[in-house]
Design a protein around this motif. Structure first.
Motif, PDB file in Angstrom:
ATOM      1  N   SER A 110       0.286  -1.119   0.171  1.00  0.00           N
ATOM      2  CA  SER A 110      -0.403   0.357   0.189  1.00  0.00           C
ATOM      3  C   SER A 110       0.683   1.173  -0.068  1.00  0.00           C
ATOM      4  CB  SER A 110      -0.686  -0.439   1.198  1.00  0.00           C
ATOM      5  OG  SER A 110       0.064   0.164   2.142  1.00  0.00           O
ATOM      6  N   PHE A 111       0.087   2.495  -0.619  1.00  0.00           N
ATOM      7  CA  PHE A 111       1.019   3.623  -1.024  1.00  0.00           C
ATOM      8  C   PHE A 111       0.648   4.823   0.152  1.00  0.00           C
ATOM      9  CE2 PHE A 111       2.394   1.093  -4.511  1.00  0.00           C
ATOM     10  CZ  PHE A 111       3.612   1.057  -4.110  1.00  0.00           C
ATOM     11  N   ARG A 112       0.811   5.617   0.512  1.00  0.00           N
ATOM     12  CA  ARG A 112       0.639   7.349   0.959  1.00  0.00           C
ATOM     13  C   ARG A 112       0.708   8.711   0.162  1.00  0.00           C
ATOM     14  NH1 ARG A 112      -2.390   4.989   5.629  1.00  0.00           N
ATOM     15  NH2 ARG A 112      -0.764   3.977   7.260  1.00  0.00           N
ATOM     16  N   GLN A 113      -0.356   8.618  -0.097  1.00  0.00           N
ATOM     17  CA  GLN A 113      -0.453   9.798  -0.562  1.00  0.00           C
ATOM     18  C   GLN A 113       0.652  11.646   0.214  1.00  0.00           C
ATOM     19  OE1 GLN A 113      -4.043  11.216  -1.516  1.00  0.00           O
ATOM     20  NE2 GLN A 113      -4.575  10.208  -2.966  1.00  0.00           N
ATOM     21  N   HIS A 155       3.220  15.055  -0.550  1.00  0.00           N
ATOM     22  CA  HIS A 155       3.190  16.167  -1.700  1.00  0.00           C
ATOM     23  C   HIS A 155       4.133  16.097  -2.246  1.00  0.00           C
ATOM     24  CE1 HIS A 155       3.258  21.198  -1.578  1.00  0.00           C
ATOM     25  NE2 HIS A 155       3.269  20.505  -2.632  1.00  0.00           N
ATOM     26  N   THR A 156       4.331  16.209  -3.427  1.00  0.00           N
ATOM     27  CA  THR A 156       5.690  15.768  -4.605  1.00  0.00           C
ATOM     28  C   THR A 156       6.740  16.910  -3.561  1.00  0.00           C
ATOM     29  OG1 THR A 156       4.481  17.137  -6.080  1.00  0.00           O
ATOM     30  CG2 THR A 156       4.229  14.588  -5.826  1.00  0.00           C
ATOM     31  N   GLU A 157       5.897  18.251  -3.681  1.00  0.00           N
ATOM     32  CA  GLU A 157       7.317  18.902  -3.524  1.00  0.00           C
ATOM     33  C   GLU A 157       7.630  18.784  -1.830  1.00  0.00           C
ATOM     34  OE1 GLU A 157       6.040  23.109  -3.620  1.00  0.00           O
ATOM     35  OE2 GLU A 157       5.109  23.177  -6.135  1.00  0.00           O
ATOM     36  N   ASP A 158       7.588  18.360  -0.362  1.00  0.00           N
ATOM     37  CA  ASP A 158       8.252  17.726   0.126  1.00  0.00           C
ATOM     38  C   ASP A 158       7.893  16.915   1.192  1.00  0.00           C
ATOM     39  OD1 ASP A 158       5.488  18.754   1.163  1.00  0.00           O
ATOM     40  OD2 ASP A 158       5.713  20.856   2.205  1.00  0.00           O
ATOM     41  N   GLY A 159       7.034  16.196   0.014  1.00  0.00           N
ATOM     42  CA  GLY A 159       7.647  14.929   0.498  1.00  0.00           C
ATOM     43  C   GLY A 159       6.246  14.704   2.333  1.00  0.00           C
ATOM     44  N   GLY A 160       5.321  16.272   2.319  1.00  0.00           N
ATOM     45  CA  GLY A 160       4.663  15.447   3.599  1.00  0.00           C
ATOM     46  C   GLY A 160       3.347  15.013   2.975  1.00  0.00           C
ATOM     47  N   ARG A 161       3.086  14.441   4.260  1.00  0.00           N
ATOM     48  CA  ARG A 161       1.552  13.723   4.214  1.00  0.00           C
ATOM     49  C   ARG A 161       0.468  13.540   4.073  1.00  0.00           C
ATOM     50  NH1 ARG A 161       0.556   8.768   7.223  1.00  0.00           N
ATOM     51  NH2 ARG A 161      -1.372   8.245   5.858  1.00  0.00           N
ATOM     52  N   ILE A 162      -0.314  13.881   2.545  1.00  0.00           N
ATOM     53  CA  ILE A 162      -1.371  14.551   2.400  1.00  0.00           C
ATOM     54  C   ILE A 162      -2.665  13.575   3.165  1.00  0.00           C
ATOM     55  CG2 ILE A 162      -3.699  14.625   0.290  1.00  0.00           C
ATOM     56  CD1 ILE A 162      -0.944  16.780   0.003  1.00  0.00           C
ATOM     57  N   ARG A 163      -3.940  14.181   3.586  1.00  0.00           N
ATOM     58  CA  ARG A 163      -4.839  13.823   4.123  1.00  0.00           C
ATOM     59  C   ARG A 163      -6.453  14.120   4.407  1.00  0.00           C
ATOM     60  NH1 ARG A 163      -2.650  10.899   8.811  1.00  0.00           N
ATOM     61  NH2 ARG A 163       0.076  11.723   9.281  1.00  0.00           N
ATOM     62  N   TYR A 164      -7.079  13.205   4.428  1.00  0.00           N
ATOM     63  CA  TYR A 164      -8.543  13.645   4.414  1.00  0.00           C
ATOM     64  C   TYR A 164      -9.100  13.675   5.675  1.00  0.00           C
ATOM     65  CZ  TYR A 164      -8.305  11.786  -0.559  1.00  0.00           C
ATOM     66  OH  TYR A 164      -7.288  11.813  -1.594  1.00  0.00           O
ATOM     67  N   ARG A 165      -9.761  15.113   5.377  1.00  0.00           N
ATOM     68  CA  ARG A 165     -10.443  14.992   6.822  1.00  0.00           C
ATOM     69  C   ARG A 165     -11.578  15.566   6.640  1.00  0.00           C
ATOM     70  NH1 ARG A 165      -5.689  18.459   7.572  1.00  0.00           N
ATOM     71  NH2 ARG A 165      -5.186  18.088   9.465  1.00  0.00           N
ATOM     72  N   ALA A 182       8.867  -8.033  -7.471  1.00  0.00           N
ATOM     73  CA  ALA A 182       9.881  -6.536  -7.605  1.00  0.00           C
ATOM     74  C   ALA A 182       9.748  -5.264  -7.136  1.00  0.00           C
ATOM     75  CB  ALA A 182       9.266  -6.515  -9.137  1.00  0.00           C
ATOM     76  N   LEU A 183       8.516  -5.179  -6.795  1.00  0.00           N
ATOM     77  CA  LEU A 183       8.385  -3.745  -6.157  1.00  0.00           C
ATOM     78  C   LEU A 183       8.565  -3.656  -4.184  1.00  0.00           C
ATOM     79  CD1 LEU A 183       6.587  -0.902  -6.396  1.00  0.00           C
ATOM     80  CD2 LEU A 183       4.582  -2.325  -5.219  1.00  0.00           C
ATOM     81  N   GLU A 184       8.858  -4.748  -3.725  1.00  0.00           N
ATOM     82  CA  GLU A 184       9.543  -4.404  -2.424  1.00  0.00           C
ATOM     83  C   GLU A 184      11.074  -4.428  -3.250  1.00  0.00           C
ATOM     84  OE1 GLU A 184       8.771  -8.421  -0.406  1.00  0.00           O
ATOM     85  OE2 GLU A 184       6.509  -7.347   0.202  1.00  0.00           O
ATOM     86  N   GLU A 185      11.615  -5.437  -4.061  1.00  0.00           N
ATOM     87  CA  GLU A 185      13.125  -4.393  -4.788  1.00  0.00           C
ATOM     88  C   GLU A 185      13.343  -3.527  -4.631  1.00  0.00           C
ATOM     89  OE1 GLU A 185      13.919  -7.327  -7.568  1.00  0.00           O
ATOM     90  OE2 GLU A 185      13.798  -8.800  -6.247  1.00  0.00           O
ATOM     91  N   VAL A 186      12.339  -2.440  -5.550  1.00  0.00           N
ATOM     92  CA  VAL A 186      12.600  -1.232  -6.109  1.00  0.00           C
ATOM     93  C   VAL A 186      12.021  -0.217  -4.368  1.00  0.00           C
ATOM     94  CG1 VAL A 186      11.099   0.000  -6.662  1.00  0.00           C
ATOM     95  CG2 VAL A 186      11.399  -1.762  -8.033  1.00  0.00           C
TER      96      VAL A 186
END
Length: 372
Positions: A30-33, A35-45, A214-218
């Motif tokens: 599973s992945f988390r969303q 922010h591509t600029e600073d890596g901050g988590r995107i959360r839904y409220r 393969a994904l775990e290797e990456v």
């Protein structure tokens, strides 16, 4: 395993207390969303639209949205008063052969665990009855706010339940099959059967998720600051193959992979099928020569060919004249001279034949050039 539902199996007048546990688990990554600029988590409220503020889970209830957009609140108390006999009961309604169940209907799978020592005897009784009759039980139960259909079957020493879709939830395969008439030859079926026999069976326990590995290797490589492994080049597609040749090659490859000797057969060549109109074959005989001659006459040939044709005609006329004079001389000369005359006649005839032979290929060559 943690139970997700407690209730009882209703088997006639017999009630079997059980606990429902998940029979499957997901190993997907599973992945988390972020922010591509600073890596901050995107959360839904969860925000109330009317008050424009975030609300907690204790303040959230259920509601049904009507066709006109009106929200009708539905409380847990309203749901508890629904006339559903299967609210806490898995009610068995029939016993049928296992092949009566369409695999398309199968949904989530659960294990039914006996709820305490008193449930051991009726639980075992139901399990053995299902095994001896080689049947499955069809049941109704309620879970997560809706009534569902289920199938009970024996797995080892336990009873498993598969959630089933209702029959009207399974779509008919209309428009899925090819809409063209296809003829399959017996030889093609024989090769397909041979491929199936060669591949044989497989132990399902030996199969694994190569994509996840393969994904775990990456992920591991990026976590260690290393360069992720490169993916292999995809196979070139879009090539139309000869079906028979592809089947034959598949059978040989499958036998070789299993360490078997390939069956003696002619080398099959995988070749692309013809996509466009091919050049028609030349037909032999006088008809094609006459047709080529007509086309040659219609399309005026180049001056060098005309002069060649005239020269050939002149040589032919000369040969005929020589032949006639030779025949006349043969009548008045002795036998010894007649033999000499016959030899000359044969030579002139051979010369004429050579001239005609040279003439005919020239016309065929012109015909082939025009066909191409």
């Amino acid at each position: 395993m943690r139970s997700i539902w407690n209730g009882a199996i209703s088997f006639g007048l017999v009630s079997i207390p059980i606990k429902l546990v998940n029979a499957t688990e997901s190993h997907s990554v599973s992945f988390r969303q972020i922010h591509t600029e600073d890596g901050g988590r995107i959360r839904y409220r969860k925000v109330c639209e009317l008050e424009d503020r975030e609300v907690s889970g204790a303040e959230i209830g259920k509601g049904y949205e009507d066709a006109d957009g009106t929200i009708i609140p539905i409380s847990d108390e309203d749901l508890s008063h629904l006339p559903i006999p299967t609210a806490r009961t898995i009610e068995i309604v029939a016993f049928v052969p296992a092949d009566r169940i369409d695999p398309l209907q199968m949904d989530a799978a659960y294990y039914l665990a006996a709820g305490g020592a008193p449930a051991a005897k009726p639980y075992t009784l139901l399990r053995e009855a299902l095994k001896r009759n080689n049947k499955v039980a069809i049941a109704k139960y309620a879970l997560r706010g809706r009534e569902r259909l289920g199938m009970l079957r024996v797995v080892g020493d336990a009873i498993a339940m598969h959630g089933l879709l209702w029959p009207d939830e399974v779509r008919a395969p209309e428009g899925v099959a090819p809409d063209v008439d296809v003829t399959v030859r017996d030889k093609e079926l024989d090769l397909a059967d041979a491929l199936m026999d060669t591949l044989g069976e497989v132990e399902l326990e030996d199969l694994h998720d190569e994509y996840r590995e393969a994904l775990e290797e990456v992920i591991a490589a990026k976590a260690a600051g290393e360069t992720p492994p490169e993916a292999p080049e995809p196979a070139a597609g879009g090539k139309v193959l000869d079906l028979m040749a592809a089947l034959e090659k598949s059978v040989r490859a499958a036998r070789e992979s299993r360490g078997e000797e390939p069956a003696p057969a002619e080398e099959a060549e995988v070749r692309p099928l013809a996509r466009g109109r091919t050049t028609p074959k030349e037909t032999g005989g006088k008809k094609s020569t006459a047709t080529a001659a007509k086309k040659t006459a219609a399309k005026k040939t180049t001056p060098p060919r005309k002069s060649t044709a005239k020269t050939s005609a002149a040589k032919t006329t000369a040969a005929k004249t020589t032949s006639k004079s030779t025949a006349t001389t043969a009548k008045t000369t002795p036998k010894s001279k007649a033999k000499t005359t016959k030899t000359a006649s044969k030579a002139s005839t051979a010369s004429t034949a050579k001239t005609t032979a040279k003439k005919t290929p020239a016309r065929k060559t012109a015909s082939r050039k025009r066909s191409a």
